[in-house]
Design an enzyme around this catalytic site. Structure first.
Site, PDB file in Angstrom:
ATOM      1  N   ALA A   1      40.978  66.723   7.869  1.00  0.00           N
ATOM      2  CA  ALA A   1      40.445  65.600   8.628  1.00  0.00           C
ATOM      3  C   ALA A   1      40.924  65.757  10.067  1.00  0.00           C
ATOM      4  O   ALA A   1      41.954  65.220  10.462  1.00  0.00           O
ATOM      5  CB  ALA A   1      40.915  64.276   8.035  1.00  0.00           C
ATOM      6  N   VAL A   2      40.180  66.549  10.808  1.00  0.00           N
ATOM      7  CA  VAL A   2      40.543  66.842  12.196  1.00  0.00           C
ATOM      8  C   VAL A   2      39.665  66.009  13.119  1.00  0.00           C
ATOM      9  O   VAL A   2      38.462  65.863  12.889  1.00  0.00           O
ATOM     10  CB  VAL A   2      40.389  68.355  12.490  1.00  0.00           C
ATOM     11  CG1 VAL A   2      40.661  68.663  13.956  1.00  0.00           C
ATOM     12  CG2 VAL A   2      41.321  69.160  11.591  1.00  0.00           C
TER      13      VAL A   2
ATOM     14  N   LYS B   1      37.830  62.972  14.707  1.00  0.00           N
ATOM     15  CA  LYS B   1      37.315  61.704  14.189  1.00  0.00           C
ATOM     16  C   LYS B   1      37.043  61.718  12.693  1.00  0.00           C
ATOM     17  O   LYS B   1      36.712  60.682  12.099  1.00  0.00           O
ATOM     18  CB  LYS B   1      36.043  61.326  14.953  1.00  0.00           C
ATOM     19  CG  LYS B   1      36.337  60.968  16.411  1.00  0.00           C
ATOM     20  CD  LYS B   1      35.099  60.514  17.135  1.00  0.00           C
ATOM     21  CE  LYS B   1      35.394  60.234  18.608  1.00  0.00           C
ATOM     22  NZ  LYS B   1      34.194  60.326  19.441  1.00  0.00           N
ATOM     23  N   TYR B   2      37.155  62.885  12.067  1.00  0.00           N
ATOM     24  CA  TYR B   2      36.907  62.952  10.620  1.00  0.00           C
ATOM     25  C   TYR B   2      37.946  62.190   9.800  1.00  0.00           C
ATOM     26  O   TYR B   2      37.773  62.028   8.599  1.00  0.00           O
ATOM     27  CB  TYR B   2      36.827  64.415  10.160  1.00  0.00           C
ATOM     28  CG  TYR B   2      35.454  65.032  10.344  1.00  0.00           C
ATOM     29  CD1 TYR B   2      34.895  65.178  11.604  1.00  0.00           C
ATOM     30  CD2 TYR B   2      34.706  65.465   9.251  1.00  0.00           C
ATOM     31  CE1 TYR B   2      33.651  65.738  11.776  1.00  0.00           C
ATOM     32  CE2 TYR B   2      33.457  66.032   9.407  1.00  0.00           C
ATOM     33  CZ  TYR B   2      32.930  66.170  10.674  1.00  0.00           C
ATOM     34  OH  TYR B   2      31.688  66.733  10.829  1.00  0.00           O
TER      35      TYR B   2
ATOM     36  N   ASP C   1      35.592  69.035   1.142  1.00  0.00           N
ATOM     37  CA  ASP C   1      35.201  68.397   2.401  1.00  0.00           C
ATOM     38  C   ASP C   1      35.620  66.926   2.376  1.00  0.00           C
ATOM     39  O   ASP C   1      35.531  66.275   1.335  1.00  0.00           O
ATOM     40  CB  ASP C   1      33.671  68.441   2.565  1.00  0.00           C
ATOM     41  CG  ASP C   1      33.226  69.613   3.434  1.00  0.00           C
ATOM     42  OD1 ASP C   1      34.014  70.554   3.604  1.00  0.00           O
ATOM     43  OD2 ASP C   1      32.077  69.575   3.913  1.00  0.00           O
TER      44      ASP C   1
ATOM     45  N   ASP D   1      34.195  64.499   4.226  1.00  0.00           N
ATOM     46  CA  ASP D   1      33.085  63.573   4.511  1.00  0.00           C
ATOM     47  C   ASP D   1      32.299  63.283   3.238  1.00  0.00           C
ATOM     48  O   ASP D   1      31.072  63.325   3.224  1.00  0.00           O
ATOM     49  CB  ASP D   1      32.162  64.180   5.584  1.00  0.00           C
ATOM     50  CG  ASP D   1      31.540  65.487   5.147  1.00  0.00           C
ATOM     51  OD1 ASP D   1      32.154  66.189   4.319  1.00  0.00           O
ATOM     52  OD2 ASP D   1      30.433  65.809   5.628  1.00  0.00           O
TER      53      ASP D   1
ATOM     54  N   PRO E   1      23.581  71.734  -3.298  1.00  0.00           N
ATOM     55  CA  PRO E   1      22.465  70.873  -3.711  1.00  0.00           C
ATOM     56  C   PRO E   1      21.179  71.148  -2.937  1.00  0.00           C
ATOM     57  O   PRO E   1      20.090  70.826  -3.410  1.00  0.00           O
ATOM     58  CB  PRO E   1      22.983  69.460  -3.408  1.00  0.00           C
ATOM     59  CG  PRO E   1      23.977  69.649  -2.308  1.00  0.00           C
ATOM     60  CD  PRO E   1      24.635  70.979  -2.594  1.00  0.00           C
TER      61      PRO E   1
ATOM     62  N   TYR F   1      19.792  73.999  -2.128  1.00  0.00           N
ATOM     63  CA  TYR F   1      19.065  75.256  -2.358  1.00  0.00           C
ATOM     64  C   TYR F   1      18.927  75.629  -3.827  1.00  0.00           C
ATOM     65  O   TYR F   1      18.427  76.696  -4.143  1.00  0.00           O
ATOM     66  CB  TYR F   1      19.777  76.405  -1.629  1.00  0.00           C
ATOM     67  CG  TYR F   1      19.922  76.161  -0.143  1.00  0.00           C
ATOM     68  CD1 TYR F   1      18.892  76.490   0.736  1.00  0.00           C
ATOM     69  CD2 TYR F   1      21.071  75.575   0.380  1.00  0.00           C
ATOM     70  CE1 TYR F   1      19.013  76.247   2.096  1.00  0.00           C
ATOM     71  CE2 TYR F   1      21.206  75.329   1.735  1.00  0.00           C
ATOM     72  CZ  TYR F   1      20.176  75.666   2.588  1.00  0.00           C
ATOM     73  OH  TYR F   1      20.291  75.422   3.932  1.00  0.00           O
TER      74      TYR F   1
ATOM     75  N   GLU G   1      31.436  79.140   4.940  1.00  0.00           N
ATOM     76  CA  GLU G   1      30.531  79.044   3.783  1.00  0.00           C
ATOM     77  C   GLU G   1      29.840  80.387   3.542  1.00  0.00           C
ATOM     78  O   GLU G   1      29.629  80.796   2.397  1.00  0.00           O
ATOM     79  CB  GLU G   1      29.494  77.937   4.005  1.00  0.00           C
ATOM     80  CG  GLU G   1      28.584  77.724   2.820  1.00  0.00           C
ATOM     81  CD  GLU G   1      27.720  76.476   2.987  1.00  0.00           C
ATOM     82  OE1 GLU G   1      28.104  75.411   2.468  1.00  0.00           O
ATOM     83  OE2 GLU G   1      26.665  76.576   3.640  1.00  0.00           O
TER      84      GLU G   1
HETATM   85  C1  5GW Z   1      32.436  69.860  11.846  1.00  0.00           C
HETATM   86  C2  5GW Z   1      31.301  70.295  12.563  1.00  0.00           C
HETATM   87  C3  5GW Z   1      31.302  70.400  13.944  1.00  0.00           C
HETATM   88  C4  5GW Z   1      32.444  70.067  14.628  1.00  0.00           C
HETATM   89  C5  5GW Z   1      33.567  69.636  13.931  1.00  0.00           C
HETATM   90  C6  5GW Z   1      33.564  69.523  12.542  1.00  0.00           C
HETATM   91  C7  5GW Z   1      34.757  69.071  11.820  1.00  0.00           C
HETATM   92  C8  5GW Z   1      34.973  69.390  10.464  1.00  0.00           C
HETATM   93  C9  5GW Z   1      35.742  68.257  12.467  1.00  0.00           C
HETATM   94  O1  5GW Z   1      35.651  67.900  13.655  1.00  0.00           O
HETATM   95  N1  5GW Z   1      36.828  67.832  11.744  1.00  0.00           N
HETATM   96  C10 5GW Z   1      37.006  68.163  10.439  1.00  0.00           C
HETATM   97  O2  5GW Z   1      37.995  67.734   9.821  1.00  0.00           O
HETATM   98  N2  5GW Z   1      36.091  68.962   9.800  1.00  0.00           N
HETATM   99  C11 5GW Z   1      36.369  69.341   8.399  1.00  0.00           C
HETATM  100  O3  5GW Z   1      35.495  70.376   7.981  1.00  0.00           O
HETATM  101  C12 5GW Z   1      36.112  68.187   7.436  1.00  0.00           C
HETATM  102  O4  5GW Z   1      36.954  68.310   6.303  1.00  0.00           O
HETATM  103  C13 5GW Z   1      34.696  68.425   7.026  1.00  0.00           C
HETATM  104  O5  5GW Z   1      34.351  67.765   5.819  1.00  0.00           O
HETATM  105  C14 5GW Z   1      34.661  69.927   6.918  1.00  0.00           C
HETATM  106  C15 5GW Z   1      33.267  70.550   7.037  1.00  0.00           C
HETATM  107  O6  5GW Z   1      32.532  70.014   8.126  1.00  0.00           O
HETATM  108  P1  5GW Z   1      31.284  69.072   7.878  1.00  0.00           P
HETATM  109  O7  5GW Z   1      31.580  68.209   6.706  1.00  0.00           O
HETATM  110  O8  5GW Z   1      30.928  68.358   9.137  1.00  0.00           O
HETATM  111  O9  5GW Z   1      30.149  70.104   7.514  1.00  0.00           O
HETATM  112  P2  5GW Z   1      28.857  69.785   6.628  1.00  0.00           P
HETATM  113  O10 5GW Z   1      28.179  71.116   6.493  1.00  0.00           O
HETATM  114  O11 5GW Z   1      29.304  69.232   5.302  1.00  0.00           O
HETATM  115  O12 5GW Z   1      28.028  68.784   7.400  1.00  0.00           O
HETATM  116 MN    MN Z   2      30.848  68.056   4.665  1.00  0.00          MN
END
Ligand code: 5GW
Ligand code: MN
Length: 330
Positions: free
Chosen positions: A98-99, A101-102, A187, A189, A210, A212, A279
């Site tokens: 969780a980096v 705003k995550y 992840d 999110d 999910p 593909y 990935e």
């Molecule tokens: C992700 C995309 C672009 C810029 C930053 C990030 C990002 C990901 C972040 O700012 N902070 C962060 O903690 N993450 C971590 O990477 C989270 O655990 C996140 O669930 C994981 C993967 O990124 P996601 O979830 O945005 O990618 P998708 O493909 O699930 O949308």
């Molecule tokens: Mn994600």
């Protein structure tokens, strides 16, 4: 003729010895069966509905061509599985990043993990964040732990992504050896909506993406440039797996993280970034080293997708996010 000369005595003694050894050996091998049967689980766990060998799910594939199970609702008995793993006293680690705003996703992630993720087992969640003070206080059941590890902030997703594998690798090396049996990397999110438990355990575990799973592999977003170490050629590949959830036994995930990290870094040195970062590397790795268990898309759905008929339960699902709001430089 003296019957008791030295030679005869030796022969007799040796025969007695041989018979003795033979007897012990046979006694042992007879005992092995009852001994093993003594290690039974409590009676109640042995009472469950008869499994059928001719009827089961027919709408989905439940085994890969390399004979790894594909886990779908209706293919396993959760009570039976839990009782098998309970007696082994296993512990499960989970990593979540969780980096930036995550961190806003942590509350739901952690609270729903309490309700659905390996309930009744020893679970240790490791949160990697640059904002430790934003990690919410979540009440954990007995046997469950949460550890917060600080990581440097990063503006570039590529950096966060690259460091994920590195941090998983070093966590296993420094902390987990002899402290956990299995690890899942998830992840943040996302939320749990249904059971994610012992049915998911295996040597190397991957989740089918999910987005593909009904497609021809020609449409999979593998890295297609041969110069990348994540390259998967057209006409190759099994499934398209999620980067957002994978796991397995410690040493398998360690090797996976180490390999993906070094391939990622070697690519970066040559100015290459794979299509979907780690990935893509994970997909290449799973193509070469087949997972021993495959989890159906029940294990990582996406909230914006409508549920298809073969999806009888959604266990874990990515939330719809506002990219402009949460991502740096988005
Ligand atoms: C992700 C995309 C672009 C810029 C930053 C990030 C990002 C990901 C972040 O700012 N902070 C962060 O903690 N993450 C971590 O990477 C989270 O655990 C996140 O669930 C994981 C993967 O990124 P996601 O979830 O945005 O990618 P998708 O493909 O699930 O949308
Ligand atoms: Mn994600």
């Amino acid at each position: 003729m003296n019957l008791f000369n030295g030679k005869t005595v030796t022969v007799i003694l040796l025969s007695v010895l041989l018979l003795g050894v033979l007897y012990c050996y046979m006694y042992q091998s007879y005992r092995v069966v009852p001994l093993e049967q003594e290690v039974v689980r409590p009676d109640s766990s042995l009472k469950y509905t008869q499994p059928s060998i001719v009827q089961g799910r027919t709408d989905v594939v439940t085994v890969t061509p390399w004979l790894a199970p594909v886990v779908w609702e209706g293919t396993f008995n959760p009570v039976l599985l839990d009782s098998i793993y309970k007696s082994k006293n296993i512990s499960i680690a989970a990593t979540v990043f969780a980096v930036g705003k995550y961190t806003m996703f942590l509350k739901d992630f952690l609270e729903t993990a309490e309700q659905h993720f390996f309930v009744g087992f020893r679970v240790h969640i490791y949160v990697f964040t640059d904002r430790p003070n934003e990690v919410p206080q979540v009440k954990l059941a007995a046997g469950r732990q949460l550890t917060v590890r600080s990581v440097p902030s990063s503006k570039r997703w590529q950096e966060i992504s690259a460091r994920r594998m590195e941090l998983i690798q070093t966590l296993i090396e420094e902390k987990l050896r002899n402290h956990a049996d299995y690890i899942f990397c998830l992840d943040v999110d996302s939320k749990f909506h249904g059971r994610w438990g012992t049915e998911s355990l295996g040597g190397m575990v991957a989740v089918v993406h999910p987005g593909y799973y009904r497609d021809s592999r020609s449409r999979f977003p593998y890295e297609r440039r041969p110069k990348s170490r994540a390259y998967v050629a057209h006409g190759e590949g099994d499934f398209y797996y999620c980067g957002g959830a994978f796991g397995g036994v410690l040493h398998e995930v360690h090797l996976l993280a180490k390999t993906c990290r070094s391939n990622f870094e070697a690519d970066a040195k040559e100015g290459i970034e794979a299509a979907w970062q780690e990935e893509s590397h994970l997909n290449r790795y799973m193509w070469i080293n087949k997972p021993s268990k495959v989890l159906s898309p029940e294990y990582l759905w996406q909230d914006f997708k409508s549920r298809n008929p073969e999806i009888h339960i959604i266990r874990f699902s990515g939330v719809v996010k506002n990219y402009a709001e949460i991502r740096p430089n988005a």
